[in-house]
Design an enzyme around this catalytic site. Structure first.
Site, PDB file in Angstrom:
ATOM      1  N   GLU A 162      36.295  34.925  27.721  1.00 46.41           N
ATOM      2  CA  GLU A 162      35.793  35.302  29.046  1.00 46.41           C
ATOM      3  C   GLU A 162      34.824  36.486  29.025  1.00 46.41           C
ATOM      4  O   GLU A 162      34.908  37.382  29.870  1.00 46.41           O
ATOM      5  CB  GLU A 162      36.987  35.637  29.967  1.00 46.41           C
ATOM      6  CG  GLU A 162      37.895  34.452  30.195  1.00 46.41           C
ATOM      7  CD  GLU A 162      39.123  34.795  31.022  1.00 46.41           C
ATOM      8  OE1 GLU A 162      39.386  34.075  31.985  1.00 46.41           O
ATOM      9  OE2 GLU A 162      39.831  35.772  30.698  1.00 46.41           O
TER      10      GLU A 162
HETATM   11  C1  ACM Z   1      42.700  33.718  28.244  1.00 46.28           C
HETATM   12  O1  ACM Z   1      43.638  33.228  28.894  1.00 46.28           O
HETATM   13  N1  ACM Z   1      41.729  34.380  28.856  1.00 46.28           N
HETATM   14  C2  ACM Z   1      42.623  33.559  26.807  1.00 46.28           C
END
Ligand code: ACM
Length: 527
Positions: A338
């Site tokens: 992310e």
């Molecule tokens: C995640 O759940 N951002 C790896």
């Protein structure tokens, strides 16, 4: 006529009496070994006639003085003593095996057992546990614990008798990496909490504890060269309360505790995103030279390392250098998920360089599935959580995959719409959903031989204490442990839900605050 009536009355009395005796006898002796609730399910369990009874005179004999096997014997004794009230001793075997005792033996046996398998023989006079390696003996000890009545897990003296049904168990895991993750960044968990979590996953033959040590909301590991990381970056947590961190000494204590339970610690420093706690601690890490504010919300994807600054790589070398020195396990987790505000053209060279830093330290990289967008180092592993195409990209580069599909294995997802804790962006994950999936067919292009193992992550945006942690982790973790170990690729929910229901008494004896899923017939077995 009269005589016939009397006769049938007598028969009725005799038959009833016999049935009552049978019920009493059944109540006192365990069911056959193959019908007991062992989680994860052993590869094979063949029942025999008879029962072994542990008495106050029973001794745990080990095949060598000192060393790991002795520690494993002590571990078993420590688990048996509180509930039985016996002073079970551990001694070194002296020649012939004698009645009433438990024998732990390290001996090269069947190759199929590998490093973690074991062979357990329960006769009415002797229990014999054999394995090629100490890790196998340790796993066998977990099975012995689960074969005793559930009360064996109680921390206070229980009535007994302490019997195990006779039989032979031959058992080994399917996947080498079987783990759980705890996010100590969003909410901090004390050393003793982490140790309890380690104990609980060890009971289900898991062998990895992944610690998510840094995120936007907090930095949780002491780094001697960069002390503000903990004094500033570790000071808060989600919601604005006081945070916390582990000193290197405390971390080493966790590592040692885990190693004694054959669990490898995988430490994660998430980057280049999820890095606000570091950016708030050191202005010089920021492209504009200004420290960010500490963050105590739960949004994701807004922070980034300044990938063009050389100090960033010095910082990362220092962090991973110190972490590698106190982490005996082979892996350092670099996050990589992310990174929404890091441009892809910056993300790729950044992750490539970080892989080189970690590799030079003699460690292997694990990263969330986004790292498959970069050129993976030969031993890097990709942790699949969101994008199947990333997992396949990893496989195409020859990387192994750790399977953590959010929709099945995330322990922070709500069970259903009534669960007050947790999130639901990956959907509801009821007890059957966490159990009923096959890692080797879930993602086309990711085959069994590409999979290093399975991991169940617990993110803690909404989880603040052990009671809540246990409610979200149990019973789902048991399903994940079962599928990571089990020999059958597809789960059989009908069979498993009974096994889990029977296991409920054990969860209660261990004082685990589990979620009493309505899909599981607990009530039939918790009387
Ligand atoms: C995640 O759940 N951002 C790896």
């Amino acid at each position: 006529m009269h005589l016939i009536k009397q006769n049938s009355k007598l028969r009725l009395i005799l038959v009833t009496g016999f049935l009552i005796l049978q019920v009493i006898a059944k109540g006192n002796s365990p069911a056959d070994l193959s019908r007991l609730s062992i989680i994860p399910k052993p590869v094979s369990a063949i029942p025999e006639k008879g029962n072994f009874t542990l008495t106050k005179n029973s001794v745990i004999f080990v095949s060598a003085q000192g060393g790991e096997i002795h520690s494993i014997g002590n571990f078993l004794a420590a688990k048996l003593i509180p509930a039985t009230g016996f002073g079970t001793k551990v001694k070194v075997t002296a020649g012939k095996q004698t009645s009433g005792n438990i024998y732990l033996t390290l001996a090269s046996g069947d190759e199929k057992l590998g490093e973690e398998g074991y062979e357990l023989s329960v006769k009415s006079n002797i229990i014999s546990l054999k394995a090629n390696k100490p890790a196998g003996l340790f796993n066998g000890v977990q099975t012995i614990r689960q074969l005793f009545p559930a009360g064996i897990e109680s921390s206070s003296k229980q009535p007994g008798p302490w019997q195990i049904p006779a039989g032979v168990i031959f058992d080994y895991p399917q996947y080498a990496y079987r783990g759980a993750m705890l996010d100590v960044a969003r909410h901090f968990f004390q050393v003793n909490d982490v140790k309890r979590f380690i104990d609980l996953i060890a009971f289900y033959k898991m062998n990895v504890m992944h610690l998510h040590l840094s995120d936007d909301q907090g930095w949780r590991i002491e780094i001697k060269k960069w002390p503000n990381l903990t004094s500033i970056g570790g000071s808060k947590q989600v919601g604005g309360g006081a945070g916390g961190f582990y000193t290197q000494k405390q971390y080493s204590d966790i590592v040692k505790y885990a190693a004694e339970r054959y669990i490898t610690i995988v430490p994660e420093i998430d980057m280049p995103g999820h890095i606000n706690a570091a950016m708030a601690s050191y202005p010089e890490l920021n492209c504009n030279g200004k420290a960010t504010d500490l963050y105590t919300g739960t949004e994701v994807g807004f922070s980034s390392f300044c990938t063009s600054k050389e100090i960033t790589y010095q910082f990362i070398s220092d962090i991973f250098g110190e972490l590698a020195a106190i982490t005996p396990g082979p892996y350092l987790h670099i996050g990589g998920d992310e990174s929404h505000v890091t441009k892809l053209e910056d993300y790729i060279p950044f992750v490539n360089r970080v892989q080189q830093i970690v590799t030079k330290l003699g460690k292997k990289v694990i990263g969330w599935d986004e790292i498959a967008l970069t050129s993976l180092s030969p031993n890097s592993a990709v942790q699949y959580w969101a994008k199947a195409e990333n997992a396949v990209k990893g496989v195409k580069q020859g990387a192994k995959v750790i399977m953590s599909p959010a929709a099945n294995s995330y322990l922070d997802m709500k069970y259903d719409s009534t669960t007050s804790l947790g999130l639901f962006w990956a959907g509801f994950v009821e007890t059957d959903k966490s159990y009923n999936w096959d890692p080797s067919t879930l993602v086309p292009g990711v085959e069994k031989e590409n999979i290093l193992g399975i991991e169940a992550p617990l993110w803690t945006e909404t989880i603040t204490n052990m009671k809540d942690l246990e409610y979200m982790v149990f019973p789902r973790l048991l399903g994940i442990a079962d599928l990571a170990w089990r020999s059958a690729p597809a789960g059989n929910w009908g069979e498993y839900k009974i096994r889990l229901a029977k296991h409920g008494a054990r969860l209660k004896a261990m004082q685990i605050d589990y979620y009493p899923s309505k899909l599981v017939p607990w009530g039939d077995y918790l009387k």
